[in-house]
Design a protein around this motif. Structure first.
Motif, PDB file in Angstrom:
ATOM      1  N   GLU A 178       0.919  -1.105   0.194  1.00 58.49           N
ATOM      2  CA  GLU A 178       0.007   0.146  -0.180  1.00 58.49           C
ATOM      3  C   GLU A 178       0.841   1.097  -0.083  1.00 58.49           C
ATOM      4  OE1 GLU A 178      -4.151   1.085   2.249  1.00 58.49           O
ATOM      5  OE2 GLU A 178      -3.069  -0.449   3.139  1.00 58.49           O
ATOM      6  N   LEU A 179       2.233   1.136   0.929  1.00 55.89           N
ATOM      7  CA  LEU A 179       2.863   2.373   0.820  1.00 55.89           C
ATOM      8  C   LEU A 179       3.612   2.436  -0.638  1.00 55.89           C
ATOM      9  CD1 LEU A 179       3.954   4.105   3.192  1.00 55.89           C
ATOM     10  CD2 LEU A 179       5.649   2.790   3.539  1.00 55.89           C
ATOM     11  N   ILE A 180       3.989   1.419  -1.121  1.00 57.98           N
ATOM     12  CA  ILE A 180       4.667   1.681  -2.616  1.00 57.98           C
ATOM     13  C   ILE A 180       3.580   2.259  -3.484  1.00 57.98           C
ATOM     14  CG2 ILE A 180       5.510   0.371  -4.440  1.00 57.98           C
ATOM     15  CD1 ILE A 180       6.371  -1.632  -2.604  1.00 57.98           C
ATOM     16  N   LEU A 181       2.200   1.802  -3.445  1.00 56.68           N
ATOM     17  CA  LEU A 181       1.317   2.494  -4.202  1.00 56.68           C
ATOM     18  C   LEU A 181       0.945   3.834  -3.880  1.00 56.68           C
ATOM     19  CD1 LEU A 181      -1.617  -0.201  -4.361  1.00 56.68           C
ATOM     20  CD2 LEU A 181       0.332   0.409  -6.151  1.00 56.68           C
ATOM     21  N   ALA A 182       1.022   4.361  -2.779  1.00 57.71           N
ATOM     22  CA  ALA A 182       1.281   5.816  -2.124  1.00 57.71           C
ATOM     23  C   ALA A 182       2.323   6.603  -2.774  1.00 57.71           C
ATOM     24  CB  ALA A 182       0.917   5.560  -0.676  1.00 57.71           C
ATOM     25  N   MET A 183       3.434   5.776  -2.935  1.00 53.46           N
ATOM     26  CA  MET A 183       4.407   6.561  -3.449  1.00 53.46           C
ATOM     27  C   MET A 183       4.514   7.101  -4.911  1.00 53.46           C
ATOM     28  SD  MET A 183       6.924   7.289  -1.324  1.00 53.46           S
ATOM     29  CE  MET A 183       5.864   7.097   0.454  1.00 53.46           C
ATOM     30  N   GLN A 184       3.786   5.829  -5.664  1.00 53.84           N
ATOM     31  CA  GLN A 184       3.434   6.156  -6.825  1.00 53.84           C
ATOM     32  C   GLN A 184       2.430   7.334  -7.037  1.00 53.84           C
ATOM     33  OE1 GLN A 184       2.581   2.368  -7.994  1.00 53.84           O
ATOM     34  NE2 GLN A 184       4.714   1.603  -8.369  1.00 53.84           N
ATOM     35  N   ARG A 185       1.491   7.547  -6.200  1.00 53.83           N
ATOM     36  CA  ARG A 185       0.558   8.407  -6.330  1.00 53.83           C
ATOM     37  C   ARG A 185       1.175   9.612  -5.923  1.00 53.83           C
ATOM     38  NH1 ARG A 185      -3.394   6.021  -2.757  1.00 53.83           N
ATOM     39  NH2 ARG A 185      -3.647   4.296  -4.580  1.00 53.83           N
ATOM     40  N   LEU A 186       2.033   9.597  -5.008  1.00 57.23           N
ATOM     41  CA  LEU A 186       2.852  10.979  -4.627  1.00 57.23           C
ATOM     42  C   LEU A 186       3.644  11.465  -5.922  1.00 57.23           C
ATOM     43  CD1 LEU A 186       3.522  13.198  -2.433  1.00 57.23           C
ATOM     44  CD2 LEU A 186       5.307  11.526  -1.909  1.00 57.23           C
ATOM     45  N   GLU A 187       4.235  10.677  -6.535  1.00 55.51           N
ATOM     46  CA  GLU A 187       5.051  10.870  -7.644  1.00 55.51           C
ATOM     47  C   GLU A 187       4.027  11.547  -8.846  1.00 55.51           C
ATOM     48  OE1 GLU A 187       7.619   7.625  -9.034  1.00 55.51           O
ATOM     49  OE2 GLU A 187       7.783   8.491 -11.066  1.00 55.51           O
ATOM     50  N   THR A 188       2.999  10.862  -8.987  1.00 53.41           N
ATOM     51  CA  THR A 188       2.076  11.467 -10.120  1.00 53.41           C
ATOM     52  C   THR A 188       1.520  12.896  -9.515  1.00 53.41           C
ATOM     53  OG1 THR A 188       1.175   9.433 -10.214  1.00 53.41           O
ATOM     54  CG2 THR A 188       0.035  11.080 -11.488  1.00 53.41           C
ATOM     55  N   GLU A 189       1.152  13.177  -8.375  1.00 54.47           N
ATOM     56  CA  GLU A 189       0.702  14.279  -7.750  1.00 54.47           C
ATOM     57  C   GLU A 189       1.715  15.601  -8.007  1.00 54.47           C
ATOM     58  OE1 GLU A 189      -1.756  15.559  -6.876  1.00 54.47           O
ATOM     59  OE2 GLU A 189      -3.086  13.544  -6.585  1.00 54.47           O
ATOM     60  N   ILE A 190       3.185  15.182  -7.885  1.00 55.93           N
ATOM     61  CA  ILE A 190       4.177  15.985  -7.838  1.00 55.93           C
ATOM     62  C   ILE A 190       4.508  16.230  -9.382  1.00 55.93           C
ATOM     63  CG2 ILE A 190       6.513  16.256  -7.314  1.00 55.93           C
ATOM     64  CD1 ILE A 190       6.340  15.294  -4.829  1.00 55.93           C
ATOM     65  N   SER A 191       4.634  15.130 -10.266  1.00 56.58           N
ATOM     66  CA  SER A 191       5.251  15.097 -11.481  1.00 56.58           C
ATOM     67  C   SER A 191       4.329  15.913 -12.475  1.00 56.58           C
ATOM     68  CB  SER A 191       5.891  14.139 -12.179  1.00 56.58           C
ATOM     69  OG  SER A 191       4.805  13.021 -12.251  1.00 56.58           O
ATOM     70  N   HIS A 250      14.046  10.692  -5.852  1.00 60.67           N
ATOM     71  CA  HIS A 250      14.165  10.156  -4.747  1.00 60.67           C
ATOM     72  C   HIS A 250      12.917   9.235  -4.362  1.00 60.67           C
ATOM     73  CE1 HIS A 250      17.291  13.037  -4.018  1.00 60.67           C
ATOM     74  NE2 HIS A 250      17.690  12.339  -3.038  1.00 60.67           N
ATOM     75  N   ILE A 251      11.581   9.736  -4.707  1.00 63.76           N
ATOM     76  CA  ILE A 251      10.474   8.785  -4.487  1.00 63.76           C
ATOM     77  C   ILE A 251      10.453   7.401  -4.976  1.00 63.76           C
ATOM     78  CG2 ILE A 251       7.824   8.747  -4.714  1.00 63.76           C
ATOM     79  CD1 ILE A 251       7.886  11.961  -4.688  1.00 63.76           C
ATOM     80  N   ALA A 252      11.159   7.772  -6.235  1.00 66.69           N
ATOM     81  CA  ALA A 252      11.140   6.161  -6.830  1.00 66.69           C
ATOM     82  C   ALA A 252      12.151   5.253  -6.211  1.00 66.69           C
ATOM     83  CB  ALA A 252      11.948   6.585  -8.664  1.00 66.69           C
ATOM     84  N   LEU A 253      13.255   6.048  -5.660  1.00 66.42           N
ATOM     85  CA  LEU A 253      14.200   5.414  -5.019  1.00 66.42           C
ATOM     86  C   LEU A 253      13.508   4.742  -3.631  1.00 66.42           C
ATOM     87  CD1 LEU A 253      17.319   4.478  -4.403  1.00 66.42           C
ATOM     88  CD2 LEU A 253      17.369   6.530  -3.136  1.00 66.42           C
ATOM     89  N   ALA A 254      12.633   5.514  -3.042  1.00 67.32           N
ATOM     90  CA  ALA A 254      11.950   5.112  -1.753  1.00 67.32           C
ATOM     91  C   ALA A 254      11.214   4.002  -2.118  1.00 67.32           C
ATOM     92  CB  ALA A 254      11.381   5.965  -1.204  1.00 67.32           C
ATOM     93  N   ALA A 255      10.571   3.908  -3.319  1.00 65.19           N
ATOM     94  CA  ALA A 255       9.628   2.966  -3.823  1.00 65.19           C
ATOM     95  C   ALA A 255      10.291   1.564  -3.978  1.00 65.19           C
ATOM     96  CB  ALA A 255       8.733   3.362  -5.132  1.00 65.19           C
TER      97      ALA A 255
END
Lengths: 336, 172
Positions: free
Chosen positions: B34-47, B130-135
């Motif tokens: 779920e956290l990984i999916l959240a990271m991907q969502r965050l990436e979309t929101e930012i980019s 950085h978000i991709a790295l965290a994911a």
């Protein structure tokens, strides 16, 4: 005389992290009310500016001229300021970082200095930001009271084409903002004459006049005012001309060739233009090719020269032929 | 009679403890996913959305289930509180307050902690990296967590019962 009006917006202190905010709050309230700039440079003294000059601020919130006693903001302070002014999201400010300043709620502008990142020879981004210049926007309602009556052509019921001239920091933008508000709402400053209010178009390239945030002005710019925010001046003037049918166009700091062309275009379309430009007088202005053409063609009907000394702003008026107008106001004769 | 009731109670609590432990082993990979999916969502929101961090966090928390919801919700709350708190402090404070409610372990926490230093402080490309790295790191932890789940989920369930039985035998 400018000033004497209502000053609003003391919310700018919220821009600073707690440590610096508490120092600034220790300053005498009436001084704090006059502060125009707060300058933060990493590892160097914390500085405040008002019209009278600059002072440094000590860690206890005292004013001093000795730079050794002043508080020196560190890396952590700068990081915090950047985080706060960017709403924790520096990535949303790419365009602002390219231009080198950020406009924050309240219309305050923060200039940034640091190391630039280039792309194809143009500045793409500023990183390692270590210098901040917080320019505090003051809305002085009534700043245009004394000037406005001279800018109104009663016979033709329109505003005269006007160029406002002054060196930086002498109240040009404050004056333009109040002119916008009053022209838009139909008042003529200190004159008892009223009109119905005009459609005003503001081209606010640096988000200074209206202090727009998400396209909505932070300042009171009047009920009939449209603002084209962050738009290049020449292009913005043409867009306004085509689409918004303004009676008056207000534009800050014109000076380039294309600005002059757009102004000419607007004047020919019968729209009054009130513009400002950097410069201490018409002679200096005349030395700039783009402006020279405008002046030689006698495009402007009125020149307003702002001057500030010891905290008071005075003005002089000149007509189309650059003759100084002798004016009689409130029973006393003076160079208005 | 009393002894018998005591023995049953011990057996029961042993079993429950075992089941609880097993459910944590099962929940950890799910929450990491779920956290990984959240990271991907965050990436979309930012980019793509240029959404400011507080708002992006609020949006993420709306779409997440308990207990992850609270981590992002309270971080967004801290950022918007206007008390001069940085994004980094907001996230770290929220992790401190809410981490115990999750089934995740220290490595995942460290990844988010590490991410908090960079979130919001650089340009988009850098943020995305950085978000991709965290994911990526979270995915690695997910694999580890799944391994552990396969190994220990059933064992801990039976282990609970067995330990309960052992105590009963020792007492008798």
């Amino acid at each position: 005389m400018l000033g004497g009006g209502r000053i609003t917006n003391l919310n700018w202190l919220e821009l600073f992290p707690d440590r610096i905010k508490s120092m600034l709050l220790e300053l005498p309230p009436e001084y704090l009310g006059r502060v125009e700039e707060v300058r933060i440079r990493e590892g160097r003294p914390l500085e405040v500016n008002e019209s009278g000059g600059h002072r440094f601020v000590t860690g206890q919130g005292l004013l001093t001229m000795e730079k050794d006693k002043a508080y020196r903001p560190g890396r952590d302070d700068c990081r915090r300021i950047l985080d706060l002014i960017s709403n924790h999201s520096l990535y949303t400010l790419e365009e602002e970082l390219r231009k080198g300043f950020i406009t924050v709620p309240g219309g305050h502008r923060i200039g940034l200095a640091g190391r630039t990142v280039l792309s194809n020879g143009r500045v793409e981004h500023i990183r390692d930001i270590s210098g901040f210049n917080v320019r505090i926007a003051r809305e002085v309602q009534g700043a245009a009271n004394d000037i406005l009556p001279f800018l109104y052509d009663e016979k033709e019921r329109r505003m005269k084409h006007t160029l406002i001239l002054s060196p930086p920091q002498h109240g040009k933008t404050t004056l333009l903002r109040d002119l916008t508000r009053q022209i838009s709402s139909g008042s003529l400053g200190s004159s008892p004459v009223k009109h119905a209010g005009m459609k005003v178009g503001v081209i606010d390239e640096r988000s200074e006049i209206a202090g727009s945030l998400h396209g909505v002005p932070s300042f009171d710019v009047g009920p009939r005012t449209d603002v084209m925010d962050a738009c290049p001046k020449a292009e913005g003037m043409m867009m306004m001309l085509r689409s918004m049918s303004p009676d008056v166009l207000i534009v800050d700091e014109i000076g380039r060739e294309e600005d002059a062309e757009a102004v000419t275009e607007a004047l020919h379309a019968g729209i009054s233009v009130i513009a400002s430009a950097h410069g201490s007088g018409p002679e200096e202005l005349h030395s700039r090719p783009a402006m020279q053409k405008l002046m030689d063609n006698r495009m402007f009907e009125m020149y307003v020269l702002l001057q500030r000394s010891s905290g008071r702003t005075t003005f002089r008026l000149m007509d189309r032929q650059l003759r100084v107008l002798q004016l009689r106001v409130k029973g006393e004769t003076h160079h208005a | 009679m009393l002894k018998l009731i005591g023995a049953v109670l011990i057996l029961l609590s042993g079993t429950l403890a075992g089941f609880h432990q097993a459910s944590r082993f099962a929940a950890r990979p799910r929450q990491i996913r779920e956290l990984i999916l959240a990271m991907q969502r965050l990436e979309t929101e930012i980019s793509y959305g240029f959404t400011p961090l507080p708002e992006a966090f609020r949006k993420m928390s709306d779409q997440l289930g308990e207990p992850l919801k609270h981590i992002f919700k309270s971080a967004a709350g801290h950022m918007a509180s206007g008390g001069g708190i940085t994004a980094q402090e907001s996230i770290q404070r929220s992790l401190h307050e809410n981490w115990k409610r999750t089934a995740m372990k220290t490595p995942e926490r460290d990844i988010l902690h590490q991410l908090s230093f960079t979130l919001g402080t650089s340009d988009r490309q850098d943020q995305i990296k950085h978000i991709a790295l965290a994911a990526q790191q979270l995915k690695h932890e997910e694999v580890v967590a799944r391994d552990e789940q396969a190994k220990y989920e059933k064992i801990s369930r039976s282990l609970g019962l067995l330990i309960g039985a052992l105590i009963v035998i020792l007492i008798f």
